[in-house]
Design a protein around this motif. Structure first.
Motif, mmCIF file in Angstrom:
data_model
loop_
_atom_site.group_PDB
_atom_site.id
_atom_site.type_symbol
_atom_site.label_atom_id
_atom_site.label_comp_id
_atom_site.label_asym_id
_atom_site.label_seq_id
_atom_site.Cartn_x
_atom_site.Cartn_y
_atom_site.Cartn_z
ATOM 1 N N UNK A 9 0.808 -1.218 0.000
ATOM 2 C CA UNK A 9 0.000 0.000 0.000
ATOM 3 C C UNK A 9 0.843 1.272 0.000
ATOM 4 N N UNK A 10 2.153 1.131 -0.152
ATOM 5 C CA UNK A 10 3.025 2.293 -0.298
ATOM 6 C C UNK A 10 3.043 3.220 0.896
ATOM 7 N N UNK A 11 3.046 2.643 2.114
ATOM 8 C CA UNK A 11 2.995 3.463 3.316
ATOM 9 C C UNK A 11 4.385 3.674 3.914
ATOM 10 N N UNK A 12 4.515 4.703 4.736
ATOM 11 C CA UNK A 12 5.715 4.926 5.530
ATOM 12 C C UNK A 12 5.503 4.287 6.912
ATOM 13 N N UNK A 13 6.549 3.714 7.450
ATOM 14 C CA UNK A 13 6.452 2.991 8.721
ATOM 15 C C UNK A 13 7.618 3.374 9.612
ATOM 16 N N UNK A 14 7.307 3.674 10.877
ATOM 17 C CA UNK A 14 8.353 3.916 11.867
ATOM 18 C C UNK A 14 8.153 2.978 13.054
ATOM 19 N N UNK A 15 9.221 2.300 13.433
ATOM 20 C CA UNK A 15 9.225 1.539 14.673
ATOM 21 C C UNK A 15 9.873 2.409 15.747
ATOM 22 N N UNK A 16 9.249 2.477 16.919
ATOM 23 C CA UNK A 16 9.689 3.455 17.904
ATOM 24 C C UNK A 16 10.804 2.946 18.819
ATOM 25 N N UNK A 17 11.953 2.707 18.228
ATOM 26 C CA UNK A 17 13.202 2.657 18.978
ATOM 27 C C UNK A 17 14.220 3.384 18.123
ATOM 28 N N UNK A 18 15.101 4.116 18.721
ATOM 29 C CA UNK A 18 15.827 5.153 17.986
ATOM 30 C C UNK A 18 17.340 5.108 18.162
ATOM 31 N N UNK A 19 17.852 4.125 18.887
ATOM 32 C CA UNK A 19 19.262 4.186 19.255
ATOM 33 C C UNK A 19 20.208 3.973 18.080
ATOM 34 N N UNK A 20 19.749 3.411 16.992
ATOM 35 C CA UNK A 20 20.644 3.259 15.833
ATOM 36 C C UNK A 20 20.977 4.612 15.210
ATOM 37 N N UNK A 21 20.188 5.656 15.501
ATOM 38 C CA UNK A 21 20.468 6.933 14.833
ATOM 39 C C UNK A 21 20.598 8.127 15.768
ATOM 40 N N UNK A 22 20.285 7.989 17.078
ATOM 41 C CA UNK A 22 20.488 9.116 17.979
ATOM 42 C C UNK A 22 20.491 8.647 19.433
ATOM 43 N N UNK A 23 20.991 9.495 20.306
ATOM 44 C CA UNK A 23 20.992 9.329 21.760
ATOM 45 C C UNK A 23 22.062 8.344 22.243
ATOM 46 N N UNK A 24 22.491 8.573 23.475
ATOM 47 C CA UNK A 24 23.469 7.678 24.092
ATOM 48 C C UNK A 24 22.857 6.298 24.260
ATOM 49 N N UNK A 25 23.631 5.285 23.914
ATOM 50 C CA UNK A 25 23.134 3.918 23.858
ATOM 51 C C UNK A 25 23.442 3.186 25.161
ATOM 52 N N UNK A 26 22.614 3.422 26.167
ATOM 53 C CA UNK A 26 22.709 2.744 27.446
ATOM 54 C C UNK A 26 24.159 2.712 27.945
ATOM 55 N N UNK A 27 24.678 1.525 28.274
ATOM 56 C CA UNK A 27 25.992 1.435 28.897
ATOM 57 C C UNK A 27 27.168 1.686 27.975
ATOM 58 N N UNK A 28 26.896 1.885 26.695
ATOM 59 C CA UNK A 28 27.992 2.100 25.755
ATOM 60 C C UNK A 28 28.753 3.388 26.046
ATOM 61 N N UNK A 29 28.084 4.362 26.640
ATOM 62 C CA UNK A 29 28.755 5.613 26.977
ATOM 63 C C UNK A 29 28.890 6.567 25.817
ATOM 64 N N UNK A 30 28.213 6.313 24.729
ATOM 65 C CA UNK A 30 28.221 7.172 23.548
ATOM 66 C C UNK A 30 27.022 6.794 22.698
ATOM 67 N N UNK A 31 26.805 7.510 21.609
ATOM 68 C CA UNK A 31 25.800 7.036 20.674
ATOM 69 C C UNK A 31 26.405 5.924 19.822
ATOM 70 N N UNK A 32 25.620 5.362 18.929
ATOM 71 C CA UNK A 32 26.046 4.186 18.167
ATOM 72 C C UNK A 32 27.022 4.531 17.046
ATOM 73 N N UNK A 33 26.964 5.746 16.560
ATOM 74 C CA UNK A 33 27.725 6.123 15.364
ATOM 75 C C UNK A 33 29.228 5.813 15.452
#
Length: 422
Positions: free
Chosen positions: A150-174
């Motif tokens: 149906x040609x829709x856009x979809x977002x799954x609501x977890x975001x750590x692959x692209x922003x914010x500090x990633x829990x115990x990693x001490x940095x973002x994922x980048x």
């Protein structure tokens, strides 16, 4: 965005220009700096306005026009947070048919995610879905098919692959993605996800056994809350904030946090288009209804990469990620000399769209969409299947089925209570 909605907004803009004698008045003059007219905002409906759904009422570039919940008390709480008229429903199917809705936000327990996402896609809506994407692998497949058809856009609501500090990693994922892509750690890699490396598996999400039936509160449509799940007599321990402790609705701490923790790992390892071929488990026998605990889940990919879920924090000196040539620990400590200086010399990963309204307007896929989101949800569901069955599983990532294990394959497409299908 629907053609009807676009035409309506175009008409309104044209009428404003005619009424002003063809003098174009900037929006910020009409409404102040930063003002965004309702006709320029994307509209959304939120299905499930418990604490999670209510928390997503404000979102940049969107305006809530409808709310839906099977609990009328939830509807009252949500309406009190919105200072204008908004439509209210108890049946999500009515919401999906509203012509004025651009985005449907699904914030229900996971046993509803698949059905609601498919129905929203069929109705021409773009979809924002909470994690885990679906409760089973089969439901995830249906969502991918419907979104694409149906040609829709979809977002799954977890975001750590692209922003914010990633829990115990001490940095973002980048930075870690850059390190892995450089090859300096060698290959294959092993990732350990545990309390030692900074990730709590929330084993308090365990269900209760032998629940006594209780009267259903007048404000709750319990039959609709159950929906496709098997009928079980009402008990307050099953519903609302407690649902994660029961297999019919979710998968405990693994269902709750698994996609948050594992989606970035999948992305960093470059596994967005595949799945593990072997899943090993160390867990006590599980109750048929109530979620229990587990000790260890080990995923192995065809190339030898592994993801280890250490529920006991058994490996006291575990690195978060390690390869033949080096290790990176919680807090981004490493045994590789001058790693931070080396990272500065590396190219950035491919850019990703991290604002869903941008995806809706441009029709370009969101960073975590139906395709890669399905694969990381499959990681969660592979682990849950292994825990429930208590045995090693072998999986075909192309056919998306277990090898020589009919019992495991029955958990891919689980029966739904009539009249619900997907």
């Amino acid at each position: 965005m629907s053609t009807k909605s676009t035409s309506r907004r175009s008409f309104l803009k044209g009428a404003l220009a005619v009424g002003a004698g063809l003098v174009i008045v900037p929006r910020h003059v009409l409404g102040g700096n930063g003002y965004l007219a309702p006709s320029d905002q994307l509209t959304k409906a939120i299905i499930g306005v418990g604490s999670m759904g209510r928390g997503h009422i404000p979102y940049e570039g969107t305006r809530v026009v409808a709310i839906c919940d099977v609990d009328t008390e939830h509807l009252k709480l949500a309406k009190n947070l919105i200072d204008y008229d908004v439509k209210q429903f108890t049946d999500f199917r009515e919401v999906c048919q509203l012509p004025e809705v651009d985005i449907v936000h699904i914030a229900t327990p996971p046993h509803w995610h698949g059905i609601m996402a498919v129905e929203a896609a069929k109705a021409g809506k773009d979809i924002w879905c909470e994690k885990p994407m679906t409760r089973t692998i089969g439901e995830g497949k249906r969502v991918v098919e419907a979104v694409n058809a149906h040609g829709r856009m979809f977002r799954l609501n977890t975001w750590f692959r692209f922003k914010d500090q990633f829990y115990g990693l001490g940095t973002d994922v980048k930075p870690l993605k850059k390190v892995i892509d450089s090859g300096i750690l060698g290959w294959p890699l092993k990732v350990t996800v545990s309390g030692i490396t900074g990730y709590n598996w929330k084993f308090y999400w365990q269900g209760k056994h032998n629940l006594s039936p209780q009267p259903v509160p007048k404000n709750l449509d319990y039959d609709m809350w159950l929906g496709p799940a098997r009928y079980k007599p009402y008990n307050e321990a099953r519903v609302h904030a407690n649902f994660r402790g029961y297999w019919d609705y979710d998968g405990g701490g693994l269902g709750d946090m698994g996609q948050h923790y594992l989606d970035p790992v999948q992305y960093m390892l470059g596994k967005d288009d595949t799945s593990p071929v072997k899943i090993e488990v160390d867990a006590p026998q599980q109750h048929y209804d109530a979620v229990g605990t587990w000790r260890r889940v080990t995923y192995t990919y065809a190339d030898g990469c592994q993801i280890i879920l250490d529920g006991e924090n058994r490996d006291k000196d575990a690195a978060y990620i390690e390869g033949p040539n080096g290790k990176i620990y919680q807090g981004f400590r490493s045994d590789i000399p001058n790693l931070q200086s080396f990272i500065k010399t590396l190219p950035d990963p491919e850019p990703q769209i991290g604002i869903f309204s941008e995806s809706v307007k441009t029709r370009k896929k969101f960073a975590l969409n139906e395709t890669n989101g399905f694969r990381s949800a499959t990681l969660v569901n592979l682990g849950i299947t292994a825990v429930r069955l208590g045995r090693t599983l072998h999986f075909d990532p192309e056919k998306l089925e277990f090898i020589d294990d009919e019992g495991a394959n029955r958990l891919i497409n689980q029966p739904m209570r009539a009249p619900w299908t997907i």
